[in-house]
Scaffold this motif. Structure first.
Motif, PDB file in Angstrom:
ATOM      1  N   HIS A 153       0.783  -1.229   0.165  1.00  0.00           N
ATOM      2  CA  HIS A 153       0.071   0.065  -0.011  1.00  0.00           C
ATOM      3  C   HIS A 153       0.886   1.167  -0.078  1.00  0.00           C
ATOM      4  O   HIS A 153       0.750   2.156  -0.912  1.00  0.00           O
ATOM      5  N   ASP A 154       1.955   1.450   0.730  1.00  0.00           N
ATOM      6  CA  ASP A 154       2.596   2.718   0.985  1.00  0.00           C
ATOM      7  C   ASP A 154       3.605   2.805   0.177  1.00  0.00           C
ATOM      8  O   ASP A 154       3.961   3.819  -0.408  1.00  0.00           O
ATOM      9  N   LEU A 155       4.407   1.755  -0.328  1.00  0.00           N
ATOM     10  CA  LEU A 155       5.678   1.529  -1.254  1.00  0.00           C
ATOM     11  C   LEU A 155       4.894   1.369  -2.575  1.00  0.00           C
ATOM     12  O   LEU A 155       5.710   1.274  -3.488  1.00  0.00           O
ATOM     13  N   SER A 167       1.020   2.978   8.495  1.00  0.00           N
ATOM     14  CA  SER A 167       1.982   2.236   8.696  1.00  0.00           C
ATOM     15  C   SER A 167       3.063   2.474   9.554  1.00  0.00           C
ATOM     16  O   SER A 167       3.654   2.043  10.722  1.00  0.00           O
ATOM     17  N   PRO A 168       3.789   3.776   9.044  1.00  0.00           N
ATOM     18  CA  PRO A 168       4.921   4.427   9.741  1.00  0.00           C
ATOM     19  C   PRO A 168       5.002   4.520  11.172  1.00  0.00           C
ATOM     20  O   PRO A 168       5.884   4.126  11.969  1.00  0.00           O
ATOM     21  N   ALA A 220      -4.959   0.196  13.835  1.00  0.00           N
ATOM     22  CA  ALA A 220      -4.175   1.441  14.163  1.00  0.00           C
ATOM     23  C   ALA A 220      -3.634   1.709  12.970  1.00  0.00           C
ATOM     24  O   ALA A 220      -3.463   2.783  12.467  1.00  0.00           O
ATOM     25  N   VAL A 221      -2.980   0.708  12.058  1.00  0.00           N
ATOM     26  CA  VAL A 221      -2.468   1.055  10.525  1.00  0.00           C
ATOM     27  C   VAL A 221      -3.640   1.730   9.727  1.00  0.00           C
ATOM     28  O   VAL A 221      -3.137   2.677   9.218  1.00  0.00           O
ATOM     29  N   GLY A 262       9.923   1.621   9.985  1.00  0.00           N
ATOM     30  CA  GLY A 262       8.874   2.662   9.652  1.00  0.00           C
ATOM     31  C   GLY A 262       9.280   4.001   9.271  1.00  0.00           C
ATOM     32  O   GLY A 262       8.637   4.679   9.001  1.00  0.00           O
ATOM     33  N   VAL A 263      10.567   4.192   9.425  1.00  0.00           N
ATOM     34  CA  VAL A 263      11.304   5.695   8.763  1.00  0.00           C
ATOM     35  C   VAL A 263      11.967   5.415   7.577  1.00  0.00           C
ATOM     36  O   VAL A 263      12.465   6.259   7.012  1.00  0.00           O
ATOM     37  N   SER A 264      11.844   4.227   6.849  1.00  0.00           N
ATOM     38  CA  SER A 264      12.378   3.770   5.622  1.00  0.00           C
ATOM     39  C   SER A 264      11.642   3.890   4.458  1.00  0.00           C
ATOM     40  O   SER A 264      10.358   3.274   4.599  1.00  0.00           O
ATOM     41  N   THR A 265      11.864   4.494   3.253  1.00  0.00           N
ATOM     42  CA  THR A 265      11.152   4.167   2.076  1.00  0.00           C
ATOM     43  C   THR A 265      11.681   3.544   1.101  1.00  0.00           C
ATOM     44  O   THR A 265      11.219   3.110  -0.080  1.00  0.00           O
ATOM     45  N   ASP A 266      13.123   2.930   1.342  1.00  0.00           N
ATOM     46  CA  ASP A 266      13.847   2.224   0.393  1.00  0.00           C
ATOM     47  C   ASP A 266      13.527   0.744   0.259  1.00  0.00           C
ATOM     48  O   ASP A 266      13.747   0.404   1.434  1.00  0.00           O
ATOM     49  N   VAL A 267      13.049   0.010  -0.626  1.00  0.00           N
ATOM     50  CA  VAL A 267      12.847  -1.254  -0.234  1.00  0.00           C
ATOM     51  C   VAL A 267      13.918  -2.146  -0.052  1.00  0.00           C
ATOM     52  O   VAL A 267      13.977  -3.029   0.938  1.00  0.00           O
ATOM     53  N   VAL A 268      15.142  -1.837  -0.517  1.00  0.00           N
ATOM     54  CA  VAL A 268      16.322  -2.885   0.060  1.00  0.00           C
ATOM     55  C   VAL A 268      16.822  -2.336   1.375  1.00  0.00           C
ATOM     56  O   VAL A 268      16.954  -3.376   2.171  1.00  0.00           O
ATOM     57  N   ALA A 269      16.504  -1.162   1.915  1.00  0.00           N
ATOM     58  CA  ALA A 269      16.712  -1.017   3.423  1.00  0.00           C
ATOM     59  C   ALA A 269      15.521  -1.723   3.964  1.00  0.00           C
ATOM     60  O   ALA A 269      15.846  -2.135   5.344  1.00  0.00           O
TER      61      ALA A 269
END
Length: 440
Positions: free
Chosen positions: A272-274, A397-398, A391-392, A327-334
């Motif tokens: 959903h988010d990414l 989610s973050p 809650a999400v 929760g604070v990352s938007t990079d898929v690898v991370a």
């Protein structure tokens, strides 16, 4: 002449050192058990990915995913009341085989039903029944390991089993994502059903050592069968009277409340988010399984070197930090690397915890203690999964991931104030009351 270079004569009053237990791979029974369970776990990884995807595709709701997870968790908790006494009273190998046969049939219902028309309602009873059978199987499995290997090899055996299970799970989620994308999630669930059947056949060729005679009960006689509730209380009483197991049970209850629904949140965050595909979800979960492989390979030497307390507290604190990172990352690898760190932490803590119970608990009580432990520490999990995913849906989610991660870190560090911090809690002598609980 001096005595330099002359060997000292043997001391007849000193017994010879005990022989070192044989290597695990030399045991045919352990090897067969290891092989078929690895195959079954590889199949489990298909349902692990496919069932949440099937629900998400059908409903589009993360809350429904959480409710399904909560249903499976609640079924496991209720089953825990009688699973331990069942395991301690019947043939454990027969119970393992029966659970696998039943799960093969139950999970096969989903792909068979979907051949005619989608039946979303069917997923819920399948997950509930799977939770019941899974709990009985897990309790039986934990009690089987000490009957397959020497006591000195228990942590090593648990680590080896977990390592190969996780290795099988590396490719499983990736393949599940591919199979789900090409043929639908129901096909992936069908593969899981087939591996349960294969596991049942393999377990028929495994022999468990006979159970040693039970110690006399505290009142002076041998224990007599009681009701499921009384037997459950016998396991719970043993946990409560042992300081390290008591603290471990309480802290894990809080941790499970926070983490049971995290897989649903991870999947929803990626989808959903990414905006990622089913294949990407499977790949991320496959990378995450590598964390379990690494943990399983390192846990035995780490526990020998660092001790139980450092391993358990440090691992769960690391897991909390990893969830915050997701929760604070938007990079898929991370995200994949952080989820792998989380699974590494959960595996280290889980293997240490299971091994400690196996080392401390008398064999005749191990089923009930394991059942009580899992029932008590999992009791809050279904509620946590439902609240976490709800809650999400409300705040995203973050935010939920950051709060959950900080909570896990806090719970882990609170272990420093309990007997869990000890280096070797399995070597701490039992008090008379604790010894009586083990004998009864």
């Amino acid at each position: 002449m001096g005595s330099i270079g002359v060997a000292a004569p043997p001391n007849p009053d000193r017994p010879p050192p005990p022989p070192r237990p044989p290597a695990l791979w030399r045991s045919r029974d352990f090897s067969v058990f290891w092989l078929v369970q690895t195959l079954s776990v590889a199949g489990d990884s298909f349902s692990y990915v496919a069932i949440p995807l099937l629900v998400l595709h059908a409903t589009g709701s993360v809350a429904h995913m959480g409710l399904l997870t909560a249903l499976g968790g609640a079924a496991s908790v209720v089953t825990g009341i009688f699973a331990g006494v069942l395991v301690d009273r019947v043939n454990r190998r027969a119970l393992l085989v029966g659970c696998d046969v039943a799960r093969a049939v139950v999970y096969a219902l989903i792909p068979i039903a979907w051949l005619f028309a989608p039946q979303v309602w069917l997923i819920y009873p399948v997950v509930a029944i799977g939770g019941v059978l899974g709990m009985v199987f897990k309790v039986s499995y934990v009690t089987a390991v000490p009957r397959l290997v020497a006591p000195e090899r228990i942590t090593e055996a648990n680590g080896l089993l977990s390592a190969t299970y996780a290795a099988a799970g590396v490719g499983g989620p990736m393949l599940a994502g591919v199979v789900s994308g090409l043929f639908g999630a129901t096909a992936a669930i069908g593969i899981d059903a087939a591996t349960f059947a294969a596991s049942a056949v393999g377990l028929c060729f495994v022999r468990l050592r006979p159970c040693p005679p039970a110690a006399p009960a505290a009142a002076g006689g041998r224990e007599t069968p009681g009701t499921s509730w009384r037997d459950f209380l016998a396991g719970a009483q043993f946990l409560w009277r042992h300081p390290a197991l008591r603290s471990l049970t309480l802290l894990l209850s809080l941790l499970i409340f926070m983490i049971l629904g995290l897989t649903d949140v991870f999947i929803y965050y990626l989808k959903h988010d990414l905006g990622r595909t089913d294949g990407t979800v499977g790949t991320v979960l496959a990378v995450a399984a590598v964390g379990t492989v690494v943990a399983a390979l390192l846990v035995a030497p780490a526990r020998r070197t660092l001790g139980f307390g450092t391993c358990w507290i440090g691992a769960n604190a690391l897991g909390g930090l990893a969830v915050v990172g997701v929760g604070v990352s938007t990079d898929v690898v991370a995200v994949a690397l952080l989820v792998a760190t989380f699974t590494f932490a959960v595996a280290v803590g889980g293997i240490c915890s299971m091994s400690l119970r196996q080392e401390i608990t008398p064999d005749h009580l191990l089923g009930r203690v394991t059942s009580a432990f899992w029932t008590i520490h999992s009791a809050l999990g279904p509620l946590g999964a439902a609240l976490l995913t709800a809650a999400v849906a409300r705040v995203g989610s973050p935010t939920v991931l950051v709060v959950a991660g900080v909570s896990c870190l806090t719970i882990a560090l609170s272990g420093l104030l309990t007997p869990i911090r000890q280096r070797r809690p399995e070597h701490v002598p039992l008090s008379p009351a604790e010894a009586a609980a083990g004998a009864g």
